[in-house]
Write a protein that holds these residues in place. Structure first.
Motif, PDB file in Angstrom:
ATOM      1  N   ASP A 181       1.007  -1.254  -0.032  1.00 52.78           N
ATOM      2  CA  ASP A 181       0.004  -0.145  -0.057  1.00 52.78           C
ATOM      3  C   ASP A 181       1.016   1.279   0.221  1.00 52.78           C
ATOM      4  O   ASP A 181       1.362   1.895   1.011  1.00 52.78           O
ATOM      5  CB  ASP A 181      -0.836  -0.072   1.321  1.00 52.78           C
ATOM      6  N   VAL A 182       1.280   1.616  -1.205  1.00 50.28           N
ATOM      7  CA  VAL A 182       2.393   2.383  -1.367  1.00 50.28           C
ATOM      8  C   VAL A 182       2.218   4.048  -1.045  1.00 50.28           C
ATOM      9  O   VAL A 182       0.864   4.328  -1.236  1.00 50.28           O
ATOM     10  CB  VAL A 182       3.128   2.474  -2.680  1.00 50.28           C
ATOM     11  N   PRO A 183       3.221   4.839  -0.798  1.00 48.67           N
ATOM     12  CA  PRO A 183       3.116   6.410  -0.599  1.00 48.67           C
ATOM     13  C   PRO A 183       2.714   6.621  -2.122  1.00 48.67           C
ATOM     14  O   PRO A 183       3.137   6.111  -3.177  1.00 48.67           O
ATOM     15  CB  PRO A 183       4.489   6.915  -0.361  1.00 48.67           C
ATOM     16  N   CYS A 184       1.874   7.665  -2.356  1.00 50.50           N
ATOM     17  CA  CYS A 184       1.291   8.180  -3.735  1.00 50.50           C
ATOM     18  C   CYS A 184       0.912   9.435  -3.817  1.00 50.50           C
ATOM     19  O   CYS A 184       1.012  10.185  -2.857  1.00 50.50           O
ATOM     20  CB  CYS A 184       0.263   7.179  -4.177  1.00 50.50           C
ATOM     21  N   SER A 185       0.534   9.839  -4.880  1.00 51.02           N
ATOM     22  CA  SER A 185       0.315  11.279  -5.116  1.00 51.02           C
ATOM     23  C   SER A 185      -1.363  11.784  -4.646  1.00 51.02           C
ATOM     24  O   SER A 185      -1.658  12.664  -4.792  1.00 51.02           O
ATOM     25  CB  SER A 185       0.599  11.833  -6.696  1.00 51.02           C
ATOM     26  N   ALA A 186      -1.810  10.681  -4.095  1.00 50.45           N
ATOM     27  CA  ALA A 186      -3.067  10.943  -2.985  1.00 50.45           C
ATOM     28  C   ALA A 186      -4.226  11.618  -3.730  1.00 50.45           C
ATOM     29  O   ALA A 186      -4.952  12.396  -3.103  1.00 50.45           O
ATOM     30  CB  ALA A 186      -2.580  11.687  -1.999  1.00 50.45           C
ATOM     31  N   LEU A 187      -4.417  11.599  -5.186  1.00 46.81           N
ATOM     32  CA  LEU A 187      -5.407  12.270  -5.718  1.00 46.81           C
ATOM     33  C   LEU A 187      -6.818  11.744  -5.450  1.00 46.81           C
ATOM     34  O   LEU A 187      -7.821  12.646  -5.383  1.00 46.81           O
ATOM     35  CB  LEU A 187      -5.550  11.965  -7.458  1.00 46.81           C
ATOM     36  N   LYS A 211       9.490   4.841  -7.237  1.00 48.38           N
ATOM     37  CA  LYS A 211       9.635   4.272  -5.681  1.00 48.38           C
ATOM     38  C   LYS A 211       8.548   3.026  -5.648  1.00 48.38           C
ATOM     39  O   LYS A 211       8.924   2.043  -5.047  1.00 48.38           O
ATOM     40  CB  LYS A 211       9.222   5.453  -4.982  1.00 48.38           C
ATOM     41  N   GLN A 212       7.382   3.325  -6.348  1.00 47.61           N
ATOM     42  CA  GLN A 212       6.486   2.358  -6.225  1.00 47.61           C
ATOM     43  C   GLN A 212       6.711   1.186  -6.944  1.00 47.61           C
ATOM     44  O   GLN A 212       6.616  -0.031  -6.556  1.00 47.61           O
ATOM     45  CB  GLN A 212       5.083   2.861  -7.057  1.00 47.61           C
ATOM     46  N   ILE A 228       0.222 -14.185  -2.695  1.00 49.38           N
ATOM     47  CA  ILE A 228      -0.614 -13.021  -3.280  1.00 49.38           C
ATOM     48  C   ILE A 228       0.007 -11.836  -2.916  1.00 49.38           C
ATOM     49  O   ILE A 228       0.445 -11.693  -1.846  1.00 49.38           O
ATOM     50  CB  ILE A 228      -1.913 -13.354  -2.759  1.00 49.38           C
ATOM     51  N   ILE A 229      -0.109 -10.896  -3.961  1.00 46.94           N
ATOM     52  CA  ILE A 229       0.516  -9.422  -3.823  1.00 46.94           C
ATOM     53  C   ILE A 229      -0.678  -8.609  -3.964  1.00 46.94           C
ATOM     54  O   ILE A 229      -1.185  -8.699  -5.179  1.00 46.94           O
ATOM     55  CB  ILE A 229       1.475  -9.105  -4.472  1.00 46.94           C
ATOM     56  N   VAL A 230      -1.023  -7.762  -3.026  1.00 45.50           N
ATOM     57  CA  VAL A 230      -1.967  -6.828  -3.487  1.00 45.50           C
ATOM     58  C   VAL A 230      -1.363  -5.530  -3.421  1.00 45.50           C
ATOM     59  O   VAL A 230      -0.707  -5.029  -2.510  1.00 45.50           O
ATOM     60  CB  VAL A 230      -3.093  -6.940  -2.487  1.00 45.50           C
ATOM     61  N   TYR A 231      -1.506  -4.869  -4.384  1.00 45.01           N
ATOM     62  CA  TYR A 231      -0.753  -3.516  -4.661  1.00 45.01           C
ATOM     63  C   TYR A 231      -2.034  -2.610  -4.674  1.00 45.01           C
ATOM     64  O   TYR A 231      -2.951  -2.530  -5.143  1.00 45.01           O
ATOM     65  CB  TYR A 231      -0.261  -3.453  -6.116  1.00 45.01           C
ATOM     66  N   SER A 232      -1.876  -1.500  -3.797  1.00 46.47           N
ATOM     67  CA  SER A 232      -2.826  -0.484  -3.705  1.00 46.47           C
ATOM     68  C   SER A 232      -2.366   1.014  -3.485  1.00 46.47           C
ATOM     69  O   SER A 232      -1.459   0.939  -3.046  1.00 46.47           O
ATOM     70  CB  SER A 232      -3.934  -0.658  -2.707  1.00 46.47           C
ATOM     71  N   THR A 233      -3.013   1.839  -4.201  1.00 46.91           N
ATOM     72  CA  THR A 233      -2.791   3.407  -3.826  1.00 46.91           C
ATOM     73  C   THR A 233      -4.189   3.870  -3.749  1.00 46.91           C
ATOM     74  O   THR A 233      -5.087   3.383  -3.901  1.00 46.91           O
ATOM     75  CB  THR A 233      -2.076   3.942  -5.198  1.00 46.91           C
ATOM     76  N   CYS A 234      -3.890   5.240  -3.329  1.00 41.63           N
ATOM     77  CA  CYS A 234      -5.115   6.146  -3.124  1.00 41.63           C
ATOM     78  C   CYS A 234      -4.805   7.225  -3.968  1.00 41.63           C
ATOM     79  O   CYS A 234      -5.251   8.321  -3.831  1.00 41.63           O
ATOM     80  CB  CYS A 234      -5.500   6.639  -1.686  1.00 41.63           C
ATOM     81  N   THR A 235      -4.399   6.787  -5.245  1.00 43.89           N
ATOM     82  CA  THR A 235      -4.238   7.923  -6.288  1.00 43.89           C
ATOM     83  C   THR A 235      -4.877   7.392  -7.684  1.00 43.89           C
ATOM     84  O   THR A 235      -5.354   5.950  -7.817  1.00 43.89           O
ATOM     85  CB  THR A 235      -3.036   8.506  -6.469  1.00 43.89           C
ATOM     86  N   LEU A 236      -4.954   8.019  -8.546  1.00 41.64           N
ATOM     87  CA  LEU A 236      -5.509   7.609  -9.754  1.00 41.64           C
ATOM     88  C   LEU A 236      -4.889   7.960 -11.026  1.00 41.64           C
ATOM     89  O   LEU A 236      -5.469   7.690 -12.293  1.00 41.64           O
ATOM     90  CB  LEU A 236      -7.056   8.386  -9.946  1.00 41.64           C
TER      91      LEU A 236
END
Ligand SMILES: C[S@@+](CC[C@H](N)C(=O)[O-])C[C@H]1O[C@@H](n2cnc3c(N)ncnc32)[C@H](O)[C@@H]1O
Length: 503
Positions: A181-187, A211-212, A228-236
């Motif tokens: 659940d990576v650091p992201c640009s948070a859009l 970085k991701q 299983i690997i779950v990749y998630s971000t709170c950006t779009l």
């Protein structure tokens, strides 16, 4: 700044949707909470909160999650919150743990885990069993993670603080499931993180994307074959989502798995961007837009690793570097309830609070100076299992070096054969406590106690110098010391609060 974001959105959405998206970023998503099923059932929590004036609606998509419709006082200031009976979390943010689908007894890595919304969710899905490595590189964020682990009573978690990029080489092919659940640009969360508007740019997006990719690479290497690997971000942005996954698809033996969430209007992953056709398999990833699903914007990809990715030699090289470093004594020598030293402490606590002795059989214990800590018994196997890539002694050595804390403090030695049980342990063990307990009678006393004060009217028949359990309205608050002046609260500073509001 809004124009920059709108221009970007126009690359991935039609003009009407892009406008709707900008508009949705101005309003906060509805308030939701997740029951901490390690401590209470969803039905009981609902009844408790409704009895004090809250109105909750069940959310079918996530078992134990509720939408808060009416809030007579801020829900974060209730005793139920202090006691860790629930976690306030947006609905979208609950979905990665559901997609990960961790099973009791498994080995899980949460590579960027602070403040622990998803790690604590994973812990409860695993019923406090198995092993979770909750890692984060930023010390201040780690403090909040630790606070949440204590508050929610999470026993199956080892907290580490290394650069997540290192896991793939130092603990390769080990984990059944990995959350990235990576650091992201948070859009997707601008409504609650308005500062994003000050720094958001396509350059920043590219920086995050690099970085991701590194964190996802490390996660893939750390997972077992078939893991299983779950990749998630709170950006779009596509750079931080589909393009990160596409990069991994080119480099590693992985496949994307279908995610099946019922009753949610999500979009499939983008496969055509900047005039370029992307890998068709990306259609199985999901995009959650706040203007379609009334929560935060999110992207989730569920990946299965189909073969091994790290050779034994690479892993051993990294191990050698770490083992040459100092400070690797046996910090976490794990013991069972049968150990003599542990047994005497457990006997003391069982006698003091009426806790049935069989309760202790399901935990591992370790001694840390004058304290005893307890954790999931599955850590014993995790430490001692030999596996194909790493030698067992090296593994124990490494774990001692990278793990900062394991489980929760159970008790501290105070004087000759006397032990003080910790607040977090007492709260978690509350259902088994039936001796030396007092029930507070009024809300003012609750405030005094939760703020670390002395309860002047409760000396009762307790012996001076003894520790007792303090409850209010069926909720275990913590431990008190019987003194001449009254019962002195033993709630640690970090968990004290004067902010409790009782409706
Ligand atoms: C989106 S947040 C994680 C939220 C968390 N999973 C949760 O559900 O509460 C991303 C996290 O990545 C951490 N981080 C950034 N770079 C990292 C790195 N190289 N290794 C590990 N963690 C990192 C940040 O400190 C931040 O806490």
């Amino acid at each position: 700044m809004r124009t920059k974001i709108l221009n970007y959105l126009l690359k991935i959405l039609d003009p009407i949707s892009a406008e709707k998206m900008i508009k949705s970023l101005k309003s906060s998503p509805p308030l939701c909470l997740r029951t901490n099923t390690l401590k209470i059932s969803p039905d009981e929590l609902k009844t408790r909160l409704e009895n004090i004036g809250f109105k909750l609606n069940e959310i079918e998509l996530v078992p134990g999650a509720f939408l808060v419709l009416e809030e007579p006082v801020p829900i974060s200031k209730t005793i139920e919150h202090f006691a860790g009976l629930f976690y306030i979390q947006s609905l979208s943010s609950m979905l990665p743990a559901i997609a990960l689908s961790p099973q009791p007894g498994e080995y899980i890595l949460d590579i960027a885990s602070a403040p622990g919304s998803k790690a604590t969710h994973i812990a409860q899905l695993m019923k406090n069993s198995g092993v979770i490595f909750a890692n984060d590189v930023i010390p201040d964020r780690l403090k909040v993670l630790v606070h949440n682990i204590e508050r929610l009573g999470v026993l199956n978690t080892a907290v580490t603080s290394i650069d997540g990029n290192r896991f793939g080489n130092i603990l390769p092919e080990i984990f059944d499931r990995v959350l990235v659940d990576v650091p992201c640009s948070a859009l997707g969360i601008i409504s609650k993180a308005n500062e994003v508007l000050n720094w958001w740019s396509e350059n920043e997006v590219r920086r995050f994307s690099n970085k991701q990719k590194q964190l996802l690479t490390s996660a893939i290497k750390a997972a077992k074959p078939n893991g299983i690997i779950v990749y998630s971000t709170c950006t779009l942005t596509v750079e931080e989502n589909e393009l990160v996954i596409e990069d991994a698809l080119k480099k590693f033996p992985i496949e994307i798995e279908e995610i099946s969430f019922k009753n949610i209007d999500f979009d499939e992953g983008i496969t055509f961007y900047n005039e370029v056709q992307l890998d068709e398999r990306l259609k199985k990833t999901i995009r959650i837009y706040p203007f379609k699903f009334n929560s935060e914007g999110f992207f989730i990809a569920k990946i299965r690793k189909t073969d091994i990715t790290v050779t034994r030699t690479t892993a051993l090289n990294d191990f050698k570097i770490l083992s040459s470093q100092k400070g690797t004594t046996d910090k976490f020598k794990l013991l069972t309830y049968k150990n003599q030293e542990i047994r005497s402490v457990l006997n003391f606590l069982s006698n003091r609070f009426g806790i049935d002795e069989s309760v202790w059989e399901k935990f591992a214990f370790h001694i840390k100076a004058d304290e005893i800590w307890f954790s999931s018994i599955d850590f014993i196997n995790f430490f001692s299992n030999d596996d194909s890539t790493i030698n067992r002694n090296l593994k124990t050595h490494l774990l001692n070096q990278i793990i900062q804390r394991l489980g929760i403090k159970l008790a501290k030695h105070v004087k000759k054969e006397r032990w003080k049980i910790s607040t977090s342990a007492l709260q978690l063990l509350a259902p088994y406590v039936n001796k030396n307990v007092i029930d507070l009678e009024n809300e003012n006393d609750v405030k005094v106690f939760l703020n670390g004060g002395i309860l002047k009217n409760y000396n009762g028949n307790f012996e001076l110098g003894e520790y007792i359990a303090v409850r209010f309205s069926g909720i275990m608050l913590g431990c008190g010391l019987v003194t001449k002046a009254g019962i002195k609260s033993q709630i640690p500073r970090g968990r004290r609060t004067i902010e409790i509001e009782i409706s």
